[in-house]
Design a protein around this motif. Structure first.
Motif, PDB file in Angstrom:
ATOM      1  N   ARG A  14      -9.598   5.142  -5.827  1.00 50.88           N
ATOM      2  CA  ARG A  14     -10.986   5.464  -5.492  1.00 50.88           C
ATOM      3  C   ARG A  14     -11.435   6.738  -6.208  1.00 50.88           C
ATOM      4  O   ARG A  14     -10.698   7.723  -6.236  1.00 50.88           O
ATOM      5  CB  ARG A  14     -11.147   5.637  -3.986  1.00 50.88           C
ATOM      6  N   ASP A  41      -6.459   7.862  -3.299  1.00 44.49           N
ATOM      7  CA  ASP A  41      -6.279   6.638  -2.502  1.00 44.49           C
ATOM      8  C   ASP A  41      -5.708   5.503  -3.354  1.00 44.49           C
ATOM      9  O   ASP A  41      -6.247   4.397  -3.407  1.00 44.49           O
ATOM     10  CB  ASP A  41      -7.605   6.223  -1.869  1.00 44.49           C
ATOM     11  N   THR A  86       0.867  -1.162   0.000  1.00 46.40           N
ATOM     12  CA  THR A  86       0.000   0.000   0.000  1.00 46.40           C
ATOM     13  C   THR A  86       0.907   1.216   0.000  1.00 46.40           C
ATOM     14  O   THR A  86       1.814   1.307   0.819  1.00 46.40           O
ATOM     15  CB  THR A  86      -0.907   0.020   1.248  1.00 46.40           C
ATOM     16  N   GLN A 145      -3.561   2.452  -4.279  1.00 48.35           N
ATOM     17  CA  GLN A 145      -2.934   1.354  -3.558  1.00 48.35           C
ATOM     18  C   GLN A 145      -2.419   0.321  -4.547  1.00 48.35           C
ATOM     19  O   GLN A 145      -2.953   0.179  -5.643  1.00 48.35           O
ATOM     20  CB  GLN A 145      -3.913   0.692  -2.591  1.00 48.35           C
TER      21      GLN A 145
END
Length: 340
Positions: A323, A258, A10, A260
């Motif tokens: 996201r 976001d 991550t 990852q």
């Protein structure tokens, strides 16, 4: 013996999970993409034509291309917060390799595929498997409702979509806060396969120097992850770095956050016959003359004889998720084919 490792990375921190103790044995699902396969995007004028070559060899594509690890599919679903009954879109489903895993998790899948032969094969492969609607269309051209899908998946296909459309249209069809999940196999630089990969690239330089000139640079896993972390503010730049694709777009950084990454590296071994069969399913193969194809096959056989063992390739199965931003939606514009 070296252990098999699964890396969950991550951006911002990394965790390592130790797997079994096998020394990276070749597995049926591990007939992965040879690490010396070009990952650059063709010019816009030829991208669609090159993308269509897979449809002409649908059965071989289905037989030779690797499946995608269940661990990465599970990770994508966990990040997206989705499960049975949720609606997802798959861009470029091919013969249904990723689709099968999505349907098995109870997801309702709308699967886009422009190739008529590939989508027919996907229908056969998934007959009776679950809730899936196949749509024979390019993502750029498909009429899709806005804010309909909890997640958009694409496996080894997103780089064939026009990047001026792909990121925006993905954001438009996702619900606010929905997740984009991209999966891909890529080559790695790694000591156990370095000699083999250099030999394969030398063979390509000898036979097709124009194709070899556009070969992506090999990177080790740490360098790959570091480059992705440096680009964390824009998912399109992360994906471009991973696969050496010319698909980065500034506007994508405003649409997604976001970011990852999860990766699963592995060493793969091929006989010359296995490697040649796999190479025949690659887009660059269509650009080779019959004489070049025969010469490349002979070179692979010669490499095998010199090594005295199977030809090795280091690969990584990578998942990148992002996201959809819920900020600045009033500044977003809808691409062609996405009704308001």
């Amino acid at each position: 013996a070296a252990g098999t490792w699964t890396y969950e990375h991550t951006i911002g921190h990394r965790r390592h999970f130790r797997g079994g103790d096998a020394a990276f044995p070749p597995r049926p699902e591990g007939r992965g993409i040879h690490a010396a396969i070009p990952m650059t995007r063709p010019p816009e004028s030829t991208a669609r034509r090159y993308g269509k070559v897979f449809d002409e060899i649908a059965a071989e594509y289905d037989r030779r291309r690797p499946a995608y690890p269940d661990e990465l599919v599970d990770q994508a679903c966990q990040v997206a917060g989705i499960g049975s009954g949720d609606h997802v879109l798959e861009v470029g489903c091919g013969s249904g390799q990723l689709t099968r895993g999505l349907v098995a998790r109870g997801l309702h899948v709308t699967a886009l595929e422009p190739g008529k032969n590939l989508i027919a094969l996907a229908r056969r492969n998934l007959e009776g498997a679950g809730e899936v609607e196949f749509v024979n269309a390019q993502f750029e051209d498909a009429l899709l409702p806005r804010e309909q899908f909890q997640a958009v998946f694409s496996a080894s296909a997103f780089h064939w979509v026009d990047p001026k459309v792909s990121w925006q249209k993905t954001a438009d069809v996702l619900v606010p806060g929905g997740t984009l999940a991209l999966v891909q196999y890529c080559g790695l630089e790694e000591p156990r396969s370095k000699r083999d990969q250099e030999a394969a690239l030398a063979a390509m330089r000898k036979i097709a120097p124009d194709i070899a000139a556009n070969w992506p640079a090999y990177r080790d896993l740490d360098a790959t992850l570091a480059g992705m972390e440096q680009r964390r503010g824009n998912v399109s730049e992360v994906w471009a770095w991973l696969g050496s694709y010319d698909i980065g777009q500034d506007y994508a950084g405003r649409l997604f956050g976001d970011v990852q990454v999860a990766v699963m590296p592995k060493l793969i071994e091929h006989t010359p016959d296995e490697l040649n069969a796999l190479v025949r399913t690659m887009s660059f193969y269509a650009r080779l003359s019959p004489g070049q194809r025969q010469a490349l096959e002979r070179e692979h056989e010669a490499i095998y004889e010199r090594l005295g063992r199977p030809i090795r390739a280091s690969t990584v199965a990578a998942l990148v998720t992002a996201r959809r931003s819920t900020e600045g939606d009033d500044h977003r514009t809808s691409p062609q084919g996405t009704p308001h």
